[in-house]
Scaffold this active site. Structure first.
Site, PDB file in Angstrom:
ATOM      1  N   ARG A   1      16.339   1.993  -7.299  1.00 21.26           N
ATOM      2  CA  ARG A   1      16.699   3.284  -6.825  1.00 21.26           C
ATOM      3  C   ARG A   1      17.924   3.561  -5.668  1.00 21.26           C
ATOM      4  NH1 ARG A   1      11.456   1.719  -2.561  1.00 21.26           N
ATOM      5  NH2 ARG A   1       9.930   3.336  -3.932  1.00 21.26           N
TER       6      ARG A   1
ATOM      7  N   ARG B   1      -2.189  11.129  -0.556  1.00 22.05           N
ATOM      8  CA  ARG B   1      -2.623  10.193  -1.792  1.00 22.05           C
ATOM      9  C   ARG B   1      -3.566   9.238  -0.997  1.00 22.05           C
ATOM     10  NH1 ARG B   1       3.128   8.489  -4.821  1.00 22.05           N
ATOM     11  NH2 ARG B   1       2.912   7.336  -3.328  1.00 22.05           N
TER      12      ARG B   1
ATOM     13  N   LYS C   1       5.832   9.920  -9.249  1.00 20.42           N
ATOM     14  CA  LYS C   1       6.139   8.218 -10.118  1.00 20.42           C
ATOM     15  C   LYS C   1       4.921   8.072 -10.742  1.00 20.42           C
ATOM     16  CE  LYS C   1       9.233   7.545  -7.791  1.00 20.42           C
ATOM     17  NZ  LYS C   1       9.686   8.203  -6.367  1.00 20.42           N
TER      18      LYS C   1
END
Ligand SMILES: [Zn+2]
Length: 217
Positions: free
Chosen positions: A85, A124, A13
């Site tokens: 969310r 990541r 995202k």
């Protein structure tokens, strides 16, 4: 124009929101960045948020909604990353936008294979200063371990670690997945499902094409 990007943790995202921002000049509003700046400032809200995020939990609706609505109202064109969310947050957002004669025009739903998600998140790395996100295989910084933009040392965020990821996936299924249905029945928002398992550049091209189809619509 206001765009929401949805997807499981690790769907990319942040990367794709940044791409949309770079391509169309929309303001990238990341709930994570906004909350992290509160944490960095050591505010009461920041300390509360940190302990929840570290456990892989979400920050309570009323806190997130207040902070995000203030940021969203300041700009005309934006891409929302990590907000809304929950369906509760989406409803509050729609009501607030209605009052300023605006709406969520486009929802980009990034669809991923979750087995790969865990592997991707473990690789990541994030910049503590500007919030940019890198990946050890797919999106390497030019110099290993260092942010391309400001030279800060990259780090492995607590919420990108395995146990926390599994918790986040569980929470995502319970709270965030129903958002796709919410927007699917909304008359204001056009929902696009984008397969997000491939190369970042291909996913980006797909998203840009879909947004253009609405802009030129
Ligand atoms: Zn940076």
């Amino acid at each position: 124009m206001r765009i929401v990007v949805l997807g499981a943790p690790g769907a990319g995202k942040g990367t794709q929101c940044q791409a949309i921002s770079d391509t169309f000049g929309f303001v990238h509003l990341s709930s994570g960045d906004i909350l992290r700046s509160e944490i960095a400032a050591g505010s009461a809200l920041g300390l509360k948020a940190k302990s929840l995020i570290d456990q892989g939990k979400f920050v309570p609706d009323e806190v997130v909604i207040g902070v995000m609505l203030a940021a969203i109202k300041k700009v005309d064109n934006c891409v929302l990353d990590g907000f809304p969310r929950t369906v509760v947050q989406a409803r509050e957002l729609d009501l607030a936008l209605e009052k300023i004669d605006s709406k969520i025009d486009i929802v980009i739903n990034l669809v991923v294979n979750e087995y790969e998600v865990v592997a991707r998140l473990e690789k990541r790395r994030s910049c503590p200063k500007c919030g940019r996100v890198y990946h050890l295989d797919y999106s390497k910084p030019k110099v290993e371990g260092v942010c391309d933009y400001d030279g800060s040392l990259l780090y492995h965020r607590d919420d990108d670690k395995r146990d926390v990821i599994l918790n986040r996936l569980k929470t995502y299924h319970q709270l965030t997945e129903p958002l796709v249905d919410y927007y699917n029945v909304s008359p204001n928002s056009k929902v696009f499902n984008v397969v997000a398992d491939g190369a970042i550049a291909d996913i980006r091209a797909d998203i840009v094409e879909k947004i253009n189809s609405v802009l030129n619509g």
